[in-house]
Design a protein around this motif. Structure first.
Motif, PDB file in Angstrom:
ATOM      1  N   MET A   1       0.850  -1.193   0.000  1.00 15.92           N
ATOM      2  CA  MET A   1       0.000   0.000   0.000  1.00 15.92           C
ATOM      3  C   MET A   1       0.887   1.246   0.000  1.00 15.92           C
ATOM      4  SD  MET A   1      -2.724   1.208   2.914  1.00 15.92           S
ATOM      5  CE  MET A   1      -3.484  -0.409   2.970  1.00 15.92           C
ATOM      6  N   LEU A   2       0.784   2.053  -1.064  1.00 15.60           N
ATOM      7  CA  LEU A   2       1.578   3.262  -1.177  1.00 15.60           C
ATOM      8  C   LEU A   2       0.822   4.400  -0.518  1.00 15.60           C
ATOM      9  CD1 LEU A   2       4.148   4.530  -2.317  1.00 15.60           C
ATOM     10  CD2 LEU A   2       2.867   5.039  -4.424  1.00 15.60           C
ATOM     11  N   LEU A   3       1.360   4.920   0.589  1.00 12.24           N
ATOM     12  CA  LEU A   3       0.670   5.932   1.362  1.00 12.24           C
ATOM     13  C   LEU A   3       1.201   7.328   1.059  1.00 12.24           C
ATOM     14  CD1 LEU A   3       0.570   4.267   4.908  1.00 12.24           C
ATOM     15  CD2 LEU A   3      -1.297   4.408   3.241  1.00 12.24           C
ATOM     16  N   ALA A   4       0.292   8.296   1.071  1.00 15.54           N
ATOM     17  CA  ALA A   4       0.704   9.692   0.990  1.00 15.54           C
ATOM     18  C   ALA A   4       1.413  10.088   2.285  1.00 15.54           C
ATOM     19  CB  ALA A   4      -0.518  10.581   0.755  1.00 15.54           C
ATOM     20  N   SER A   5       2.191  11.146   2.233  1.00 19.94           N
ATOM     21  CA  SER A   5       2.963  11.539   3.418  1.00 19.94           C
ATOM     22  C   SER A   5       2.067  11.954   4.578  1.00 19.94           C
ATOM     23  CB  SER A   5       3.898  12.704   3.058  1.00 19.94           C
ATOM     24  OG  SER A   5       3.148  13.853   2.674  1.00 19.94           O
ATOM     25  N   TYR A   6       0.840  12.413   4.261  1.00 19.43           N
ATOM     26  CA  TYR A   6      -0.085  12.879   5.310  1.00 19.43           C
ATOM     27  C   TYR A   6      -1.041  11.783   5.789  1.00 19.43           C
ATOM     28  CZ  TYR A   6      -2.165  13.726   0.723  1.00 19.43           C
ATOM     29  OH  TYR A   6      -2.561  13.597  -0.587  1.00 19.43           O
ATOM     30  N   ALA A   7      -0.863  10.577   5.279  1.00 17.32           N
ATOM     31  CA  ALA A   7      -1.710   9.457   5.701  1.00 17.32           C
ATOM     32  C   ALA A   7      -1.235   8.912   7.045  1.00 17.32           C
ATOM     33  CB  ALA A   7      -1.689   8.350   4.655  1.00 17.32           C
ATOM     34  N   ALA A   8      -2.075   8.087   7.662  1.00 20.10           N
ATOM     35  CA  ALA A   8      -1.711   7.430   8.919  1.00 20.10           C
ATOM     36  C   ALA A   8      -0.815   6.234   8.612  1.00 20.10           C
ATOM     37  CB  ALA A   8      -2.972   6.984   9.652  1.00 20.10           C
ATOM     38  N   ASP A   9       0.415   6.297   9.032  1.00 21.10           N
ATOM     39  CA  ASP A   9       1.395   5.242   8.802  1.00 21.10           C
ATOM     40  C   ASP A   9       1.354   4.272   9.987  1.00 21.10           C
ATOM     41  OD1 ASP A   9       3.544   3.607   8.325  1.00 21.10           O
ATOM     42  OD2 ASP A   9       4.994   5.235   8.074  1.00 21.10           O
ATOM     43  N   PRO A  10       1.059   2.987   9.763  1.00 17.12           N
ATOM     44  CA  PRO A  10       0.996   2.059  10.891  1.00 17.12           C
ATOM     45  C   PRO A  10       2.311   1.954  11.655  1.00 17.12           C
ATOM     46  CG  PRO A  10       0.939   0.868   8.795  1.00 17.12           C
ATOM     47  CD  PRO A  10       0.742   2.321   8.478  1.00 17.12           C
ATOM     48  N   ALA A  11       3.415   2.178  10.968  1.00 10.88           N
ATOM     49  CA  ALA A  11       4.715   2.113  11.644  1.00 10.88           C
ATOM     50  C   ALA A  11       4.922   3.273  12.609  1.00 10.88           C
ATOM     51  CB  ALA A  11       5.837   2.091  10.603  1.00 10.88           C
ATOM     52  N   SER A  12       4.125   4.341  12.452  1.00 11.51           N
ATOM     53  CA  SER A  12       4.255   5.514  13.321  1.00 11.51           C
ATOM     54  C   SER A  12       3.029   5.714  14.189  1.00 11.51           C
ATOM     55  CB  SER A  12       4.491   6.772  12.473  1.00 11.51           C
ATOM     56  OG  SER A  12       5.649   6.637  11.681  1.00 11.51           O
ATOM     57  N   SER A  13       2.273   4.655  14.416  1.00 11.66           N
ATOM     58  CA  SER A  13       1.077   4.751  15.251  1.00 11.66           C
ATOM     59  C   SER A  13       1.430   5.243  16.651  1.00 11.66           C
ATOM     60  CB  SER A  13       0.405   3.377  15.350  1.00 11.66           C
ATOM     61  OG  SER A  13      -0.602   3.374  16.352  1.00 11.66           O
ATOM     62  N   ARG A  14       0.489   5.965  17.257  1.00 10.72           N
ATOM     63  CA  ARG A  14       0.683   6.400  18.640  1.00 10.72           C
ATOM     64  C   ARG A  14       0.425   5.269  19.627  1.00 10.72           C
ATOM     65  NH1 ARG A  14      -2.024  12.306  19.374  1.00 10.72           N
ATOM     66  NH2 ARG A  14      -1.593  11.723  21.561  1.00 10.72           N
ATOM     67  N   GLY A  15       0.124   4.097  19.116  1.00 12.14           N
ATOM     68  CA  GLY A  15       0.119   2.910  19.945  1.00 12.14           C
ATOM     69  C   GLY A  15      -1.188   2.606  20.642  1.00 12.14           C
ATOM     70  N   ARG A  16      -1.119   1.578  21.483  1.00  7.28           N
ATOM     71  CA  ARG A  16      -2.271   1.087  22.233  1.00  7.28           C
ATOM     72  C   ARG A  16      -2.158   1.509  23.696  1.00  7.28           C
ATOM     73  NH1 ARG A  16      -4.375  -2.571  18.643  1.00  7.28           N
ATOM     74  NH2 ARG A  16      -2.890  -3.397  17.123  1.00  7.28           N
ATOM     75  N   ARG A  17      -3.254   1.477  24.401  1.00  8.87           N
ATOM     76  CA  ARG A  17      -3.216   1.854  25.814  1.00  8.87           C
ATOM     77  C   ARG A  17      -2.437   0.827  26.634  1.00  8.87           C
ATOM     78  NH1 ARG A  17      -8.782   3.278  28.272  1.00  8.87           N
ATOM     79  NH2 ARG A  17      -9.352   1.264  27.415  1.00  8.87           N
ATOM     80  N   PHE A  18      -2.490  -0.436  26.205  1.00 11.59           N
ATOM     81  CA  PHE A  18      -1.712  -1.500  26.859  1.00 11.59           C
ATOM     82  C   PHE A  18      -0.745  -2.064  25.832  1.00 11.59           C
ATOM     83  CE2 PHE A  18      -5.900  -1.301  28.832  1.00 11.59           C
ATOM     84  CZ  PHE A  18      -5.571  -1.135  30.167  1.00 11.59           C
ATOM     85  N   ALA A  19       0.529  -2.034  26.155  1.00 12.36           N
ATOM     86  CA  ALA A  19       1.552  -2.474  25.206  1.00 12.36           C
ATOM     87  C   ALA A  19       1.384  -3.948  24.876  1.00 12.36           C
ATOM     88  CB  ALA A  19       2.944  -2.219  25.776  1.00 12.36           C
ATOM     89  N   GLU A  20       1.550  -4.281  23.594  1.00 13.13           N
ATOM     90  CA  GLU A  20       1.476  -5.668  23.132  1.00 13.13           C
ATOM     91  C   GLU A  20       2.562  -5.900  22.095  1.00 13.13           C
ATOM     92  OE1 GLU A  20      -2.425  -7.472  22.209  1.00 13.13           O
ATOM     93  OE2 GLU A  20      -3.208  -5.432  22.400  1.00 13.13           O
ATOM     94  N   PRO A  21       3.033  -7.131  21.977  1.00 16.89           N
ATOM     95  CA  PRO A  21       3.969  -7.439  20.887  1.00 16.89           C
ATOM     96  C   PRO A  21       3.286  -7.236  19.540  1.00 16.89           C
ATOM     97  CG  PRO A  21       3.900  -9.209  22.518  1.00 16.89           C
ATOM     98  CD  PRO A  21       2.767  -8.299  22.841  1.00 16.89           C
ATOM     99  N   GLU A  22       4.044  -6.789  18.552  1.00 17.95           N
ATOM    100  CA  GLU A  22       3.484  -6.595  17.215  1.00 17.95           C
ATOM    101  C   GLU A  22       3.146  -7.947  16.583  1.00 17.95           C
ATOM    102  OE1 GLU A  22       2.672  -3.746  15.967  1.00 17.95           O
ATOM    103  OE2 GLU A  22       3.527  -2.579  17.608  1.00 17.95           O
ATOM    104  N   ALA A  23       2.134  -7.955  15.722  1.00 17.69           N
ATOM    105  CA  ALA A  23       1.782  -9.167  14.975  1.00 17.69           C
ATOM    106  C   ALA A  23       2.774  -9.331  13.823  1.00 17.69           C
ATOM    107  CB  ALA A  23       0.365  -9.068  14.443  1.00 17.69           C
ATOM    108  N   PRO A  24       3.250 -10.547  13.558  1.00 18.68           N
ATOM    109  CA  PRO A  24       4.282 -10.728  12.532  1.00 18.68           C
ATOM    110  C   PRO A  24       3.791 -10.525  11.105  1.00 18.68           C
ATOM    111  CG  PRO A  24       3.584 -12.845  13.416  1.00 18.68           C
ATOM    112  CD  PRO A  24       2.946 -11.805  14.269  1.00 18.68           C
ATOM    113  N   THR A  25       2.484 -10.675  10.862  1.00 16.46           N
ATOM    114  CA  THR A  25       1.996 -10.648   9.472  1.00 16.46           C
ATOM    115  C   THR A  25       0.969  -9.558   9.210  1.00 16.46           C
ATOM    116  OG1 THR A  25       0.265 -12.271  10.015  1.00 16.46           O
ATOM    117  CG2 THR A  25       2.377 -13.126   9.188  1.00 16.46           C
TER     118      THR A  25
END
Length: 388
Positions: A1-25
């Motif tokens: 998925m090619l995202l625009a610079s102003y889109a929400a990037d999952p790699a830069s998410s502000r995260g969850r209220r409770f920390a969890e390991p990332e899903a591998p896939t």
């Protein structure tokens, strides 16, 4: 998925209220979407009213099919704009999770019941909040779903929760911020906008229900094609359909008119939003959030025409005597259930709020009901049949 610079990037998410390991896939937004689809609240949407009660016809929209249509429209527009489709889909599928049985009639009745339950002294959060389905949607994903051993709710990302909280009064926002400083309610106090994905879902919701309520209104017999042709927006596409297919009539003419209207509204949103983004100069999601006004929207002309359609549906469908009769009985079911449950707290399932916040616990329980379960419960407890 090619995202625009102003889109929400999952790699830069502000995260969850409770920390969890990332899903591998899966990205964090794909994971949010999957959690929403597997939730109990999502499955219940199939038996919750959009305009017509589920038992009134097999082909009328429900909250579930409405949410799917919002997701489809949202993803189509997001792809062209370079926005995050997975986030749009997650927000669209979750935006109505807090809706009561019987749609807005149930919400209004439950809100009135909560406010009537307010004690004289002191005011308590449980009743002073009243009831509002949008806040309840956030409450569902933050607290009410019980699926995971380590936390309540679904533990969704900030971005998905931000999109779910479409609107919020300042009073409610300030209370939410006490529990989550700088959280999803911050923009309702300090100003600003949510992500473009959240803005898009809000508009896709409006586009979807205007279109499918026309369809359901005609299917029900409460509206006619001739009536709707009084609305300039719809009549333009009806004429276009007849110009291309002079012999077209009946439901095919209705469907083609709606299809043309939907397509034109989608293209209008895309063109208008691209122009606004370019004029604003935003390049990042943080710059989107400090904008005073949303960047996703209709052109002025389309917005005005869409408003006329909404007013037509309000006068001729939502306030039709047959719909109002159903609405009044639905409100009676919810109001009486609220009173009966408060008097019989020991007779319904355990809730951790029952002892210290009984009114809120009852509101949560009723809000989670499907139409048919609420009707059956009311009949069981009252001995009366309001919906034969």
């Amino acid at each position: 998925m090619l995202l625009a610079s102003y889109a929400a990037d999952p790699a830069s998410s502000r995260g969850r209220r409770f920390a969890e390991p990332e899903a591998p896939t899966r990205s964090v937004f794909q994971r949010d979407r999957d959690r929403i689809i597997h939730s109990t609240a999502f499955r219940r949407l199939v038996y919750k009213t959009q305009v017509f009660l589920n038992h009134e016809g097999d082909l009328f929209r429900t909250r579930l099919t409405h949410s799917l249509e919002v997701a489809q429209l949202g993803r189509s527009i997001a792809r062209t704009l370079g926005l995050n489709e997975d986030l749009v889909e997650a927000v669209a599928l979750a935006h109505d999770l807090g809706h009561t049985p019987f749609g807005h009639a149930g919400q209004d009745a439950l809100n009135a019941s909560m406010k009537a339950a307010r004690p004289n002294e002191p005011l308590t959060d449980e009743v002073d909040w009243g009831f509002e389905h949008n806040l309840q949607s956030l409450r569902v994903v933050d607290a009410l779903e019980e699926r995971y051993p380590a936390f309540d709710g679904l533990n969704l990302t900030f971005e998905t929760r931000e999109g779910i909280l479409k609107h919020c009064s300042r009073m409610h926002a300030e209370r939410l911020l006490k529990a989550e400083p700088g959280g999803v309610a911050q923009r309702f106090v300090s100003g600003g906008c949510p992500s473009l994905e959240a803005q898009l879902c809000n508009l896709a919701d409006e586009i979807a229900y205007n279109a499918h309520d026309i369809d359901d209104g005609v299917r029900s017999g409460l509206l006619t094609l001739e009536q709707i042709s009084e609305v300039p927006l719809f009549d333009r596409y009806r004429r276009q359909a007849l110009d291309a297919h002079p012999d077209l009539g009946g439901r095919r003419l209705l469907f083609e008119s709606i299809r043309l209207m939907l397509s034109d509204q989608v293209y209008d949103v895309i063109d208008t939003t691209q122009a606004r983004i370019a004029a604003s100069g935003v390049e990042t999601i943080d710059q989107v959030r400090v904008q005073a006004l949303p960047l996703v929207g209709f052109s002025d002309e389309m917005k005005a025409e869409s408003q006329k359609l909404k007013h037509f549906l309000l006068r001729n469908l939502y306030r039709h005597p047959q719909v109002m009769d159903t609405t009044e009985r639905a409100a009676q079911v919810v109001t009486e259930l609220f009173s009966m449950y408060l008097e019989r707290l020991d007779e319904w399932p355990h809730s951790p709020l029952k002892a210290r916040q009984p009114a809120r616990a009852v509101a949560d329980y009723i809000a989670g009901m499907t139409d048919r379960f609420a009707i059956r419960e009311h009949q069981r407890l009252s001995g009366r049949v309001l919906f034969p």
